[in-house]
Design a protein around this motif. Structure first.
Motif: not given
Length: 321
Positions: A80-92
């Motif tokens: 039961n997921i209403d929203a997804v927030i994707n913040l993944s990322g290697d430190n540039i």
């Protein structure tokens, strides 16, 4: 003592705010929740009435296990997921951009986003909204004012950002509202660029980089949290959204302002030649490129920044108000 009319207006306002908060409360799945932005955003969303579920890479941690390298997300199809927030990322900004480092940067953004998008479209029902991080680096090196209608620029970060956003296409085609968050330099005392710079500036070594005329697009961590929550609940916002304050500042302006707040003189300038020699491609794109982005979509939709100016923002995040 307030008049009866004023009292009733205040009570009505509180009731309306409560109802509104209840209506938009969501079950939110977040990747990258242990990073600088995620570790501030998750508790903020919980304080706003949302339920936060974290993607984690260690079975011993509480949350949903995932392993992007293996293409694994332990999320049941009926989650039961209403929203997804994707913040993944290697430190540039950590280390020179060697071939291996650039591969990690690309994989940690493009491949993980593709994995998330492909997973959530299989949920039944699938989430209503997918907010996926991108970067102001999308616009490349430009002194002109850019907004969400401006084309992609040139360079490694511009190429990565373009492919990063394209990786959300699967979700968009499935009818999920997708917003690509083109995040600027995030200012907060707990991490990010400012935490790395403060020891230098406090010791009197805060220097102008290169010519100092290059623009920096930035945002206070508090405004970033509020803007993400705002986009979650505002169905009119989709596509690219510039997540930066309305007043970009030059590197010279930023340096002099921070030195002034800390009561330090601005005595030094590091030539571009040295930055390129020491830091290579990363130094050129991260420190010397100019990006003068404005948050046209946020402002047009009615979002109000609490910290639109660099001086009051730095005073706030350094607790000097």
């Amino acid at each position: 003592m307030p008049s009866p009319q004023a009292f009733l207006r205040e009570e009505a306002s509180l009731i309306f705010a409560s109802i509104t908060s209840w209506d938009v409360a969501m079950n939110v799945l977040i990747s990258g929740s242990s990073g600088f932005i995620g570790s501030a955003l998750a508790p903020y969303l919980e304080s706003r009435g949302h339920t936060v579920l974290r993607l984690v890479r260690d079975h011993s941690q509480q949350g949903v296990f995932w392993d992007p390298q293996q293409g694994i997300i332990d999320l049941p199809a009926d989650a039961n997921i209403d929203a997804v927030i994707n913040l993944s990322g290697d430190n540039i900004a950590r280390g020179r951009w060697t071939t291996q480092k650039k591969e990690r940067i690309r994989f940690s953004r493009i491949n993980t986003t593709s994995l998330l998008a492909g997973t959530i479209v299989c949920l039944s029902p699938h989430p209503e909204v997918f907010l996926s991080a991108s970067g102001i680096g999308f616009y490349g090196n430009t002194g002109n004012v850019v907004d969400e209608t401006s084309p992609a620029g040139k360079g490694f970060l511009a190429d990565v950002s373009r492919e990063w956003e394209h990786a959300t296409l699967t979700a968009r085609q499935a009818g999920i509202r997708v917003a690509n968050l083109r995040i600027g330099l995030v200012l907060g005392a707990e991490g990010g660029m400012l935490r790395r710079l403060l020891p230098l500036f406090k010791s009197g070594l805060g220097a102008v980089l290169g010519s100092g005329r290059q623009y920096m697009s930035w945002i206070a961590i508090d405004d970033l949290n509020a803007a993400i929550d705002y986009i979650l609940c505002n169905k009119s916002l989709s596509g690219p959204v510039n997540m930066c304050a309305p007043n970009p500042v030059t590197n010279c302006g930023f340096t002099k302002t921070l030195n002034s707040i800390l009561k330090r003189p601005t005595l030094f300038r590091i030539p571009s030649l040295i930055l390129r020699a020491v830091l290579g491609e990363m130094g050129r794109e991260e420190l010397l490129y100019s990006t003068r982005a404005v948050p046209k979509k946020l402002i047009s939709s009615g979002f109000e920044f609490r910290y639109p100016n660099i001086e009051e923002t730095l005073q706030h995040v350094l607790r000097l108000e």
